[in-house]
Design a protein around this motif. Sequence first.
Motif, PDB file in Angstrom:
ATOM      1  N   ASN A   1       0.561  -1.522   0.019  1.00 57.51           N
ATOM      2  CA  ASN A   1      -0.241  -0.370  -0.050  1.00 57.51           C
ATOM      3  C   ASN A   1       0.489   1.374   0.272  1.00 57.51           C
ATOM      4  OD1 ASN A   1      -2.724  -1.269   0.518  1.00 57.51           O
ATOM      5  ND2 ASN A   1      -2.312  -1.544   3.358  1.00 57.51           N
ATOM      6  N   ARG A   2       2.163   1.072  -0.441  1.00 57.74           N
ATOM      7  CA  ARG A   2       2.951   2.245   0.303  1.00 57.74           C
ATOM      8  C   ARG A   2       2.803   3.170  -1.397  1.00 57.74           C
ATOM      9  NH1 ARG A   2       7.830   1.684   2.616  1.00 57.74           N
ATOM     10  NH2 ARG A   2       9.164   2.807   1.219  1.00 57.74           N
ATOM     11  N   VAL A   3       2.473   4.105  -1.771  1.00 54.74           N
ATOM     12  CA  VAL A   3       2.172   5.548  -2.305  1.00 54.74           C
ATOM     13  C   VAL A   3       2.624   6.909  -2.087  1.00 54.74           C
ATOM     14  CG1 VAL A   3      -0.471   4.466  -3.195  1.00 54.74           C
ATOM     15  CG2 VAL A   3       0.312   6.119  -1.490  1.00 54.74           C
ATOM     16  N   THR A   4       3.539   7.146  -3.381  1.00 53.86           N
ATOM     17  CA  THR A   4       4.246   8.142  -3.984  1.00 53.86           C
ATOM     18  C   THR A   4       3.476   9.449  -3.256  1.00 53.86           C
ATOM     19  OG1 THR A   4       5.824   7.372  -5.663  1.00 53.86           O
ATOM     20  CG2 THR A   4       6.019   9.915  -4.892  1.00 53.86           C
ATOM     21  N   THR A   5       3.729  10.217  -2.059  1.00 48.25           N
ATOM     22  CA  THR A   5       3.232  11.346  -1.933  1.00 48.25           C
ATOM     23  C   THR A   5       3.673  12.734  -1.726  1.00 48.25           C
ATOM     24  OG1 THR A   5       1.794   9.904  -0.211  1.00 48.25           O
ATOM     25  CG2 THR A   5       1.317  12.032  -0.311  1.00 48.25           C
ATOM     26  N   VAL A   6       3.413  13.583  -2.192  1.00 46.48           N
ATOM     27  CA  VAL A   6       3.618  14.999  -2.374  1.00 46.48           C
ATOM     28  C   VAL A   6       3.111  15.408  -1.090  1.00 46.48           C
ATOM     29  CG1 VAL A   6       2.981  17.315  -3.476  1.00 46.48           C
ATOM     30  CG2 VAL A   6       2.691  15.556  -4.683  1.00 46.48           C
ATOM     31  N   MET A   7       4.561  15.924  -0.643  1.00 45.80           N
ATOM     32  CA  MET A   7       4.955  16.368   1.195  1.00 45.80           C
ATOM     33  C   MET A   7       4.268  17.828   1.390  1.00 45.80           C
ATOM     34  SD  MET A   7       5.732  13.135   1.333  1.00 45.80           S
ATOM     35  CE  MET A   7       5.630  13.855   3.578  1.00 45.80           C
ATOM     36  N   ILE A   8       2.933  18.008   0.756  1.00 48.14           N
ATOM     37  CA  ILE A   8       3.188  19.621   0.818  1.00 48.14           C
ATOM     38  C   ILE A   8       3.274  20.295   2.618  1.00 48.14           C
ATOM     39  CG2 ILE A   8       0.859  21.305   1.229  1.00 48.14           C
ATOM     40  CD1 ILE A   8      -0.202  19.526  -1.418  1.00 48.14           C
ATOM     41  N   GLU A   9       3.252  20.103   3.632  1.00 46.98           N
ATOM     42  CA  GLU A   9       3.240  19.933   5.057  1.00 46.98           C
ATOM     43  C   GLU A   9       4.679  20.004   4.684  1.00 46.98           C
ATOM     44  OE1 GLU A   9       0.901  17.583   7.175  1.00 46.98           O
ATOM     45  OE2 GLU A   9      -1.018  18.695   5.673  1.00 46.98           O
ATOM     46  N   LYS A  10       5.539  18.938   4.273  1.00 42.19           N
ATOM     47  CA  LYS A  10       6.722  19.503   5.523  1.00 42.19           C
ATOM     48  C   LYS A  10       7.422  20.961   4.058  1.00 42.19           C
ATOM     49  CE  LYS A  10      10.111  15.296   5.072  1.00 42.19           C
ATOM     50  NZ  LYS A  10      11.067  15.275   4.639  1.00 42.19           N
ATOM     51  N   ASP A  11       6.865  21.967   3.674  1.00 39.85           N
ATOM     52  CA  ASP A  11       7.319  23.245   2.911  1.00 39.85           C
ATOM     53  C   ASP A  11       5.885  23.761   2.769  1.00 39.85           C
ATOM     54  OD1 ASP A  11       9.423  24.687   0.600  1.00 39.85           O
ATOM     55  OD2 ASP A  11       8.023  25.601   2.134  1.00 39.85           O
ATOM     56  N   LEU A  12       5.412  24.280   4.237  1.00 38.99           N
ATOM     57  CA  LEU A  12       4.105  24.770   4.088  1.00 38.99           C
ATOM     58  C   LEU A  12       4.175  26.364   3.326  1.00 38.99           C
ATOM     59  CD1 LEU A  12       2.076  23.871   6.848  1.00 38.99           C
ATOM     60  CD2 LEU A  12       0.627  23.218   4.873  1.00 38.99           C
ATOM     61  N   ASP A  13       5.510  26.730   3.066  1.00 32.32           N
ATOM     62  CA  ASP A  13       5.326  28.399   2.906  1.00 32.32           C
ATOM     63  C   ASP A  13       5.574  28.530   1.273  1.00 32.32           C
ATOM     64  OD1 ASP A  13       8.043  29.490   5.632  1.00 32.32           O
ATOM     65  OD2 ASP A  13       5.465  29.736   4.741  1.00 32.32           O
ATOM     66  N   LYS A  14       6.064  27.166   1.152  1.00 30.65           N
ATOM     67  CA  LYS A  14       6.564  26.801  -0.927  1.00 30.65           C
ATOM     68  C   LYS A  14       4.523  26.829  -0.996  1.00 30.65           C
ATOM     69  CE  LYS A  14       8.807  26.229  -2.991  1.00 30.65           C
ATOM     70  NZ  LYS A  14       9.726  26.711  -4.114  1.00 30.65           N
ATOM     71  N   TYR A  15       3.741  26.191  -0.305  1.00 28.40           N
ATOM     72  CA  TYR A  15       2.452  25.680  -0.751  1.00 28.40           C
ATOM     73  C   TYR A  15       1.890  27.079  -0.816  1.00 28.40           C
ATOM     74  CZ  TYR A  15      -2.383  23.841  -0.391  1.00 28.40           C
ATOM     75  OH  TYR A  15      -3.422  23.874  -0.885  1.00 28.40           O
ATOM     76  N   GLU A  16       2.217  28.179   0.394  1.00 29.75           N
ATOM     77  CA  GLU A  16       1.296  29.115  -0.316  1.00 29.75           C
ATOM     78  C   GLU A  16       2.088  30.531  -0.842  1.00 29.75           C
ATOM     79  OE1 GLU A  16      -1.424  30.433   1.885  1.00 29.75           O
ATOM     80  OE2 GLU A  16      -1.427  28.043   3.209  1.00 29.75           O
ATOM     81  N   GLU A  17       3.393  30.638  -1.128  1.00 29.63           N
ATOM     82  CA  GLU A  17       3.448  30.680  -2.309  1.00 29.63           C
ATOM     83  C   GLU A  17       3.502  30.988  -3.651  1.00 29.63           C
ATOM     84  OE1 GLU A  17       8.499  30.968  -2.074  1.00 29.63           O
ATOM     85  OE2 GLU A  17       7.720  31.156  -4.036  1.00 29.63           O
ATOM     86  N   LEU A  18       2.994  29.379  -3.837  1.00 34.86           N
ATOM     87  CA  LEU A  18       2.444  29.000  -5.034  1.00 34.86           C
ATOM     88  C   LEU A  18       1.117  29.160  -5.626  1.00 34.86           C
ATOM     89  CD1 LEU A  18       4.201  25.370  -5.510  1.00 34.86           C
ATOM     90  CD2 LEU A  18       4.714  27.431  -6.585  1.00 34.86           C
ATOM     91  N   LYS A  19       0.620  29.162  -4.445  1.00 38.09           N
ATOM     92  CA  LYS A  19      -1.155  29.606  -4.182  1.00 38.09           C
ATOM     93  C   LYS A  19      -1.103  30.708  -3.942  1.00 38.09           C
ATOM     94  CE  LYS A  19      -3.467  28.978  -0.686  1.00 38.09           C
ATOM     95  NZ  LYS A  19      -4.479  29.004   0.416  1.00 38.09           N
ATOM     96  N   GLU A  20      -0.412  32.082  -4.348  1.00 41.14           N
ATOM     97  CA  GLU A  20      -0.048  33.501  -4.534  1.00 41.14           C
ATOM     98  C   GLU A  20      -0.089  33.492  -6.151  1.00 41.14           C
ATOM     99  OE1 GLU A  20      -0.046  36.664  -1.856  1.00 41.14           O
ATOM    100  OE2 GLU A  20       0.927  37.754  -3.539  1.00 41.14           O
ATOM    101  N   TYR A  21       1.099  32.341  -6.476  1.00 39.29           N
ATOM    102  CA  TYR A  21       1.400  32.481  -7.416  1.00 39.29           C
ATOM    103  C   TYR A  21       0.962  32.241  -8.976  1.00 39.29           C
ATOM    104  CZ  TYR A  21       4.760  32.119 -11.597  1.00 39.29           C
ATOM    105  OH  TYR A  21       6.131  32.128 -12.838  1.00 39.29           O
ATOM    106  N   TYR A  22       0.465  31.480  -8.842  1.00 46.21           N
ATOM    107  CA  TYR A  22      -1.196  30.622  -9.126  1.00 46.21           C
ATOM    108  C   TYR A  22      -2.559  31.050  -9.422  1.00 46.21           C
ATOM    109  CZ  TYR A  22       2.699  27.325 -10.702  1.00 46.21           C
ATOM    110  OH  TYR A  22       3.763  26.971 -11.598  1.00 46.21           O
TER     111      TYR A  22
END
Lengths: 512, 93
Positions: A443-464
């Motif tokens: 059941n191992r799946v490759t996951t996008v680790m958003i929570e490891k870099d929430l600043d990046k997530y917020e930055e991309l939200k703004e960017y897009y």
Amino acid sequence: MSDYKEPADELLDEKPISEATEKDVKSKKEKKENTVYVSQMKTPRFIVEQIVTSGTSGTGQTGSGREHKFLKYDREKSTTKIVNKIEIGKYTYKPLESELIDKNSIYLPSGVKEYGSTDDLLKEIKEYLTFYFEVSPTMEKMLPNYVLFTWVFEKFPFVPYLQFMGRTSTGKTTAGETVASICYKAVDATGAASQSAIFRIADKWGGTLFLDEFDLRGITAESYNSMVSFLKSGVSNRAVLRVEVKGKNFEVKPYMVKSPKIFTSEKMINDAGLQSRTIIIRMEKNKRRIPLYKLQDYWEKGQELRNKLLLWRLENLDKIDLTEIEYGFPELKHLDGRVQQILTPIYYLSDKKGKKEILEFAKEQEEQTKEERRNSEEGNIFTIIYESYEKEGVQPPLTLITEELNKERQNMGYKTKRSERKVSEIVRKILGFETQRLGRGNNRVTTVMIEKDLDKYEELKEYYGLPLSLPETYVPPVPTDPDVKNTGTNGDDSVKTTEDMEEEEIERLFDE
Amino acid sequence: MNKLLSELKQIIVEFDFTHRWSEIEKFWTLGKELNDSKWHLKEDDIAQVADYMEIDEEELWDAILFFKKFPDLNMLPEGKNVSWHGIREAYLK
């Protein structure tokens, strides 16, 4: 201290060839080798611009007989003089001679004319433009400032483009031509047979380029990339390097192609980066009566405006000082960096009222820029990541993202699918998220680790530009990215990757 | 075989010579025409001619100078044992 000297005799040597001695001919040959042809130059004391006399440039009638001269402006005395050539040291500078002038493919001034104040000039430009085409009230105010900007564009590190976009019969060609006709050294490069020709024209004249019906779709991938590279480099002080054949040798030649560009097209340019550097003017069917033909008035008024604009350029070029706005205008600070870059030059030249209009326009431009970003492949992937994360509250697996992406692509009619490996590459290398295999055993799946870099997530939200203020049913189109190739079939043998396709099959994709 | 090679070599030498000399004659004749007073040509006209004929302007000036230096082709010191490139290097720089 400049070694410039006034040419003692402005007339050329009148001795006929048949009477010239060997020494005369040798000296003429040497002079030829030391003759440089330019359309403009600046010395500490003078600004020199090429003009065309004896007839209006761009009269609608072809033919030679026009004289190529220089208009020399004394920066200290603020006076002008018309000369045939400029001598500095052993070099002689002469105006460029080109069939472009005789065939009305380039619009040059014929001299200078008093323009009153900058406001007066802007009013006149607006009257001229709006007589021949119809645009929104905001654009009616912005376009004259864009025209003004083209006459001092080299003072700004960044040059925005102008695009008139609309269906047939919306007047986009007329609008583009009319605006271009009063811009700085505008060259109609529409008929250029090859990209090399466009590069050379841009490099040689250093003025505004007008490209009608410019649509990057429907051309080969190689020339698409080459043209995009040319256009993107042309917004700043970067050379475009091209390999040219000289005899039996190959030579890498740099072209300086920074210049304003005006183009028309029916559709959006299929490149987010280029689109974000362009001010788009959407054309609609005219609501009022517009002249069907460009008669003598058009050419004469255009010439008069070019002459006034030339004087404006000469008197204002040295006054432009960007040190006070090195970090941009405070009131534009809240905007996206790219939007600031393209609007700051026009904002700088505008009056108070104009600035207000530009701020309103800026909001629209920003949304457009972000929309184009969302329409890119990585933008689309991030939108899927965002929607999944906001809805489910868990970090999304790559399989889900890939599935959603391919569903959308299928809906849009794309024939190829993206593999999970390709999507993972985009997530890691472009969006900058880490991925990790989570779970146990099978059941191992490759996951996008958003929570490891929430600043990046917020930055991309703004960017897009997420969240959108659009309905949930809105599905942004997935563009064809010529640089993105499939690297795997994800175990599905029925899926063809670009590596499996014939070249013609790949090229047909660009017709979508 | 040797005889054949010898024949072929002779053919090549003859045609190479004819080609070289033709080129020299071409530029000499061009120079003669350009120097003819009936055309009233001035300095600026040469650039136009070069442009129209799609010939390098410098080469056209060399043709003019060539005729001035050697109004008779028989005056060439090397006789016919020379090329146009050699003439430009030796006499027209």
